[in-house]
Design a protein around this motif. Sequence first.
Motif, PDB file in Angstrom:
ATOM      1  N   GLU A   1       0.823  -1.208   0.000  1.00  0.00           N
ATOM      2  CA  GLU A   1       0.000   0.000   0.000  1.00  0.00           C
ATOM      3  C   GLU A   1       0.856   1.257   0.000  1.00  0.00           C
ATOM      4  O   GLU A   1       0.520   2.249  -0.655  1.00  0.00           O
ATOM      5  CB  GLU A   1      -0.927  -0.001   1.225  1.00  0.00           C
ATOM      6  CG  GLU A   1      -2.051  -1.015   1.170  1.00  0.00           C
ATOM      7  CD  GLU A   1      -3.068  -0.707   0.095  1.00  0.00           C
ATOM      8  OE1 GLU A   1      -3.165   0.468  -0.312  1.00  0.00           O
ATOM      9  OE2 GLU A   1      -3.769  -1.634  -0.348  1.00  0.00           O
TER      10      GLU A   1
ATOM     11  N   LEU B   1       0.688   3.923  -2.994  1.00  0.00           N
ATOM     12  CA  LEU B   1       0.371   5.321  -2.695  1.00  0.00           C
ATOM     13  C   LEU B   1       1.466   6.249  -3.206  1.00  0.00           C
ATOM     14  O   LEU B   1       1.181   7.304  -3.791  1.00  0.00           O
ATOM     15  CB  LEU B   1       0.184   5.494  -1.194  1.00  0.00           C
ATOM     16  CG  LEU B   1      -0.059   6.934  -0.705  1.00  0.00           C
ATOM     17  CD1 LEU B   1      -1.400   7.438  -1.201  1.00  0.00           C
ATOM     18  CD2 LEU B   1       0.006   7.009   0.815  1.00  0.00           C
TER      19      LEU B   1
ATOM     20  N   PHE C   1      -8.935   9.880   2.251  1.00  0.00           N
ATOM     21  CA  PHE C   1      -9.033   8.528   1.721  1.00  0.00           C
ATOM     22  C   PHE C   1      -7.675   7.841   1.631  1.00  0.00           C
ATOM     23  O   PHE C   1      -7.524   6.859   0.916  1.00  0.00           O
ATOM     24  CB  PHE C   1      -9.695   8.547   0.338  1.00  0.00           C
ATOM     25  CG  PHE C   1     -11.175   8.754   0.401  1.00  0.00           C
ATOM     26  CD1 PHE C   1     -12.029   7.684   0.556  1.00  0.00           C
ATOM     27  CD2 PHE C   1     -11.708  10.028   0.333  1.00  0.00           C
ATOM     28  CE1 PHE C   1     -13.397   7.871   0.615  1.00  0.00           C
ATOM     29  CE2 PHE C   1     -13.077  10.227   0.392  1.00  0.00           C
ATOM     30  CZ  PHE C   1     -13.924   9.146   0.533  1.00  0.00           C
ATOM     31  N   ASN C   2      -6.699   8.373   2.331  1.00  0.00           N
ATOM     32  CA  ASN C   2      -5.364   7.795   2.310  1.00  0.00           C
ATOM     33  C   ASN C   2      -5.404   6.372   2.883  1.00  0.00           C
ATOM     34  O   ASN C   2      -5.796   6.164   4.040  1.00  0.00           O
ATOM     35  CB  ASN C   2      -4.428   8.685   3.147  1.00  0.00           C
ATOM     36  CG  ASN C   2      -2.988   8.315   2.985  1.00  0.00           C
ATOM     37  OD1 ASN C   2      -2.639   7.145   3.003  1.00  0.00           O
ATOM     38  ND2 ASN C   2      -2.143   9.318   2.834  1.00  0.00           N
ATOM     39  N   SER C   3      -4.998   5.386   2.080  1.00  0.00           N
ATOM     40  CA  SER C   3      -5.080   3.984   2.500  1.00  0.00           C
ATOM     41  C   SER C   3      -4.147   3.685   3.669  1.00  0.00           C
ATOM     42  O   SER C   3      -4.463   2.859   4.528  1.00  0.00           O
ATOM     43  CB  SER C   3      -4.753   3.059   1.325  1.00  0.00           C
ATOM     44  OG  SER C   3      -3.445   3.332   0.812  1.00  0.00           O
TER      45      SER C   3
ATOM     46  N   GLY D   1      -5.712   4.593   6.900  1.00  0.00           N
ATOM     47  CA  GLY D   1      -6.708   3.582   7.253  1.00  0.00           C
ATOM     48  C   GLY D   1      -6.084   2.352   7.879  1.00  0.00           C
ATOM     49  O   GLY D   1      -6.613   1.794   8.853  1.00  0.00           O
ATOM     50  N   ILE D   2      -4.944   1.903   7.336  1.00  0.00           N
ATOM     51  CA  ILE D   2      -4.247   0.739   7.899  1.00  0.00           C
ATOM     52  C   ILE D   2      -3.752   1.039   9.314  1.00  0.00           C
ATOM     53  O   ILE D   2      -3.868   0.207  10.224  1.00  0.00           O
ATOM     54  CB  ILE D   2      -3.068   0.335   6.987  1.00  0.00           C
ATOM     55  CG1 ILE D   2      -3.587  -0.190   5.651  1.00  0.00           C
ATOM     56  CG2 ILE D   2      -2.196  -0.718   7.657  1.00  0.00           C
ATOM     57  CD1 ILE D   2      -2.493  -0.490   4.650  1.00  0.00           C
TER      58      ILE D   2
END
Length: 294
Positions: free
Chosen positions: A82, A86, A244-246, A249-250
């Motif tokens: 990810e 990104l 919306f940054n993955s 979220g992780i």
Amino acid sequence: MNSEKGRRKGLFVFRMQEYGVGYLFMLPWMIGFAAFVAFPVGWSLYNSFNTLYFRAGGFSYTWVGLENYKRVWFENSNYRIELITLLQELVIIIPLILIFSFFVALLLNQRFPGRGAMRAIFFLPVIFATGQVVMELFTQGAGELPFIEQYNIEAIIHKNFDERTAASLVGILSQAVIILWYSGVQILIFIAGFQTIPKTIYEAIRVDGASPWESFWKITFPAMVPFIGLNAVYTIVDLFTFPFNSILGIITSNMFSPTTGYGYASAMAWLYFALVLLLLSVTLGLTYRATKGR
């Protein structure tokens, strides 16, 4: 010895008299920075070297040193994938935002009827499309371009590129509206930069017979290098904290996971911060070298 102490005391009193009012005005900011920024950041760094457990009496710390960082980097393949994805997307999106905002600012710097209204229109997304508003717009599908699905662009991309590159390109196209929404501040900064260039320079170079193309590369672009660097720094920080940054979220999901927890999530956050800091350092270094060369 006494004279030395007296001199230092006199110097201290003089500085307080000269700068005391300024320090008083800065005091609320310094208190807020210490309470809401410095302490949480320091606590997060300390957490990254510990394993945290919830007990009846509060947190229980177990010192593990660099173990959390090793687990994040060598065991969590999803985090690395990810992070690389990104980075690939932002390496393309950031130049696109800078190029778009630069040339829009160049147009808006010209004299034409309704220039003020056009400047306001380009800045409106900065006011409305922030935080929860952006998340709601994307949830409703307002952040996507309809022609991607209409002309089956995604299938064409997957057919002509490898899987990782195709995923990055599709991710960029699906968030193409971000280029419009996240260019308002950059446009204003570029407009301010254009207005710092004296008009007499353009008049002088026209007298010497230079074309508009030559005046752009000899006068406009070199003078805008510091503003390009400033906008690059702003855009990097802005996009790396995108809702919306993955990666964010992780980090959040691992923070509340019973198998990982705050310490593991803090290590993730500090590795992510190190990447952002590296990109900012490279950007500032390139800007400094270009400005010094100019």
